[in-house]
Design an enzyme around this catalytic site. Structure first.
Site, PDB file in Angstrom:
ATOM      1  N   ASN A   7       0.735 -11.450  -7.505  1.00  0.00           N
ATOM      2  CA  ASN A   7       0.301 -12.367  -7.522  1.00  0.00           C
ATOM      3  C   ASN A   7       0.748 -12.691  -8.618  1.00  0.00           C
ATOM      4  O   ASN A   7       0.783 -12.935  -9.496  1.00  0.00           O
ATOM      5  CB  ASN A   7      -1.007 -11.724  -7.430  1.00  0.00           C
ATOM      6  N   ARG A  91      -0.150 -12.198  -2.149  1.00  0.00           N
ATOM      7  CA  ARG A  91      -1.052 -12.953  -2.195  1.00  0.00           C
ATOM      8  C   ARG A  91      -0.467 -14.646  -2.625  1.00  0.00           C
ATOM      9  O   ARG A  91      -0.140 -15.136  -3.546  1.00  0.00           O
ATOM     10  CB  ARG A  91      -2.033 -13.311  -3.693  1.00  0.00           C
ATOM     11  N   HIS A 180     -11.397 -18.181  -2.429  1.00  0.00           N
ATOM     12  CA  HIS A 180     -11.195 -17.210  -2.303  1.00  0.00           C
ATOM     13  C   HIS A 180     -11.623 -16.127  -0.857  1.00  0.00           C
ATOM     14  O   HIS A 180     -12.329 -14.815  -1.028  1.00  0.00           O
ATOM     15  CB  HIS A 180     -12.741 -16.785  -3.036  1.00  0.00           C
ATOM     16  N   ARG A 241     -14.385 -26.378 -13.931  1.00  0.00           N
ATOM     17  CA  ARG A 241     -14.496 -27.310 -12.619  1.00  0.00           C
ATOM     18  C   ARG A 241     -16.014 -28.272 -12.486  1.00  0.00           C
ATOM     19  O   ARG A 241     -16.727 -27.302 -12.306  1.00  0.00           O
ATOM     20  CB  ARG A 241     -14.004 -26.514 -11.610  1.00  0.00           C
ATOM     21  N   GLU A 385      -9.559  -7.876  -3.869  1.00  0.00           N
ATOM     22  CA  GLU A 385      -9.155  -8.547  -3.395  1.00  0.00           C
ATOM     23  C   GLU A 385      -7.041  -8.117  -2.853  1.00  0.00           C
ATOM     24  O   GLU A 385      -6.665  -7.961  -2.184  1.00  0.00           O
ATOM     25  CB  GLU A 385      -8.675  -9.722  -4.039  1.00  0.00           C
TER      26      GLU A 385
END
Ligand code: ADP
Length: 399
Positions: A7, A91, A180, A241, A385
């Site tokens: 990643n 990823r 996601h 956010r 993940e």
């Protein structure tokens, strides 16, 4: 099989060496401060010890070299040669409309990925640097790209199109993509396995609630809607956010506060969300819960607003699905936040959801937290993940 999962971010690179069949992790770690000075922090499973190596990492190439070096280090006894790595899974944050599923990385794939850069200008170049560093360090080793957006590409146009002039969709590819996706896919599959029912028969809503949060509506294993949009800024309020806001706010604060568009976006990305609602107390839900317990009105509002927005999305998705078999909670807050889960589920009682308060005390373990007579099963499912990436990589590499 040994799959190396990578990643790559702009200044960091996380890695895990794992067996896709069992999910066993042989080793994992992170290279930090790439391009600044460089540090590798390596962890072995079943061992709390960390190995820290300070070494120069001007680019991702040195970071990958450091990862391979420590994996074959006899002291760590993970693998004895790089040949024992069967394939590498990366990823990739954004796959645009090009990538509807994971793919083997070749020149064509990299060219298509470069075309997606305008959609994620900070992330895709970093992902590409990770890919190219692996190509250089392990020539000929099969590599696979797994996209955060791919799982959501089954959404119908009524879910993914924005109600703005068509040219922005046709020419600029402005549409809802969602993020996601690897987590939403993993949790949906796991929910079906745990329920002992075929995924193809289930209507599931997944709540991935972490520092970044998104929800997805999954019908028969296919995503039909998700809360994030063109970017990961949309949907429920997050750590810092804003989530969904009226776009007119941008014009308004640019005029009244004389802000540039970059300054506005910085506010919506880094200074908003529960952090802003709590008047700057914290973006971390543990701090907000502590503050709320002491009666801090900002912390109380932040948690209430967050749960309210999550409930509204679940209600909307139950309507979009035309029913609901399972509701899942995953990621930092979803896996570890009993108070958030109970606040959400209490409001959703009208859907026939009933939580078992004892079971809901769970932290980070696969658990059915609803009562036997609940009309909808509610599950805590820790996301994985990396395992999803390792499995897709193994599948595409023919094992
Ligand atoms: P990211 O989106 O960065 O991957 P995570 O999924 O790791 O984020 O989630 C981080 C969030 O999880 C933090 O806001 C943290 O407060 C929350 N969290 C972690 N542990 C707990 C806990 N025990 N109780 C409540 N929230 C928790």
């Amino acid at each position: 099989m040994n799959i190396l999962v990578i990643n790559a971010g702009s200044s960091s690179l996380k890695y895990q060496l794992m067996h896709p069949e069992t999910g066993d992790v042989c080793a994992k770690g992170i290279c930090e401060r790439i391009g600044i000075d460089g540090r590798l922090v390596h962890k072995l499973p079943h061992d709390d010890k960390k190995i820290v190596r300070e070494l120069a990492m001007p680019t991702h190439a040195e970071a990958i070299a450091a990862v391979l070096d420590i994996l074959v280090d006899p002291q760590c006894a993970v693998i004895s040669s790089v040949d024992e790595i069967d394939a590498v899974g990366h990823r990739v944050v954004h796959g645009g409309v090009e990538f509807v599923e994971s793919c083997i990385i070749n020149e064509e794939c990299k060219a298509a990925l470069r075309d997606c850069i305008p959609l994620a200008p900070l992330h895709i170049p970093a992902n590409l640097m990770g890919i190219e560093a692996c190509e250089k360090a392990m020539p000929g080793k099969p590599q696979v790209a797994v996209f955060d957006t791919a799982f959501h590409m089954t959404m119908p146009p009524k879910a993914y199109r924005y109600a703005i002039p068509e040219e922005f969709y046709e020419k600029d590819h402005l549409r809802r993509y969602g993020f996601h996706g690897t987590s939403h896919q993993y949790v949906s599959q796991r929910a079906a396995e745990l329920m002992g029912r075929p995924l193809s028969e289930l209507k599931i809503i997944n709540c991935h609630l972490g520092n970044g949060s998104s929800l997805s509506a999954v019908d028969g294993g296919k995503c039909i809607d998700t809360s994030m949009g063109l970017s990961p800024l949309a949907g429920v309020p997050m750590g810092t956010r804003s989530g969904d806001i009226d776009p007119a706010i941008v014009q308004y604060i640019m005029h009244t506060r004389h802000l540039t568009i970059d300054e506005c976006m910085d506010i919506f990305n880094k200074k908003s969300g529960v952090y802003a609602l709590s008047n700057g107390v914290s973006s971390d839900f543990r701090d907000l819960e502590d503050g709320a317990a002491k009666g801090d009105p900002g912390c109380i509002l932040a948690l209430e607003k967050f749960c309210y927005q999550v409930c509204k999305y679940v209600g909307a998705y139950a309507a979009a699905l035309g029913g609901l078999d399972a509701l899942t909670f995953t990621a930092g807050v979803g896996e570890n936040g009993p108070n958030t889960r109970s606040a959400v589920c209490e409001t959703l009682g009208f859907l026939g959801i009933k939580l078992d308060p004892e079971k809901n005390t769970v932290h980070g373990e696969e658990t059915l937290i609803s009562t036997p007579d609940s009309k909808v099963q509610v599950w805590v499912i820790p996301t994985n993940e990396e395992l999803m990436i390792a499995r897709d990589t193994a599948k595409l590499c023919g094992e």
